[in-house]
Design an enzyme around this catalytic site. Sequence first.
Site, PDB file in Angstrom:
ATOM      1  N   GLY A   2       0.814  -1.202   0.000  1.00 43.83           N
ATOM      2  CA  GLY A   2       0.000   0.000   0.000  1.00 43.83           C
ATOM      3  C   GLY A   2       0.845   1.249   0.000  1.00 43.83           C
ATOM      4  O   GLY A   2       1.997   1.241  -0.423  1.00 43.83           O
ATOM      5  N   ASP A 112      11.615 -10.328   7.115  1.00 41.98           N
ATOM      6  CA  ASP A 112      12.240  -9.422   6.153  1.00 41.98           C
ATOM      7  C   ASP A 112      13.067  -8.371   6.888  1.00 41.98           C
ATOM      8  O   ASP A 112      13.028  -7.187   6.558  1.00 41.98           O
ATOM      9  CB  ASP A 112      11.175  -8.752   5.277  1.00 41.98           C
ATOM     10  CG  ASP A 112      11.774  -8.120   4.014  1.00 41.98           C
ATOM     11  OD1 ASP A 112      12.896  -8.511   3.626  1.00 41.98           O
ATOM     12  OD2 ASP A 112      11.129  -7.238   3.426  1.00 41.98           O
TER      13      ASP A 112
END
Length: 264
Positions: A2, A112
């Site tokens: 987003g 991550d």
Amino acid sequence: MGTVYLGVSPGARRVAVKVVREELAQDPSFRRRFAREVDAVRRVGGFHTAPVVDAGPDDARPWLVTEYIPGPSLHEVLRTHGALPATTVRALALGLAEALEGIHACGLIHRDLKPGNIVVSGAGPRVIDFGIARAAEGTSLTTTNVVVGTRGFLAPEQLTGGPLTPAVDAYAFGMVLCHACGAAPFPGGTVLDQALHALPADLAAVVGDCLRHDPAARPTPTEILQRLAHSGEKPPEDWLPGAVRALVARHQAVLPAPVLAPRP
């Protein structure tokens, strides 16, 4: 997933507002996972993450608001100033280990961890973008056999499709420290033991264990903290070299003054 906006809370606090992409908002399975991850991330505390302020997982466009941390990413710091001194790397290691300890305690895996997901603030490193990334699995953003994460920081089992455990974050932690001290990226043919000579002895031993191929052989964040605490080395109160602190100050200075709309 987003777009992230700089926002202002009713109390004039700056926040990071993350709004989910429209196509993801139409996926019911994504919405369910997003809501579960928001609930889990709300429970993560500690000094070294960006706390959740509010969220709207059921809105037309799901959104998440976290504290805004003014400061450069570790990626920007390393790109601008190169390898960090040993005292700074040791403080970075302690802060990241504390952050991962809190994340794992809530049943989350970051998956991550990399310099781009670490904000360098005057008070210490902050880990961002954890947990929520798992909500995108199985949606239009991901397909079968696509690895979620960043190459160069992925544990072997992430590349081979093995079971994912919190140990993948330990591997990424080790790689982050290698980058922070200038040992990584490794030139072709480099033996790991040779590369780790760039780190102080106590950190080299911890990082070497974090980079083991067997996930079960990697230390937990709590074990990392215990080992570094027993090394006898204490990070200075000011953990940043002068040039990096000046970069942090510039990030703080460019923020616009908060403008609040009058209430109806």
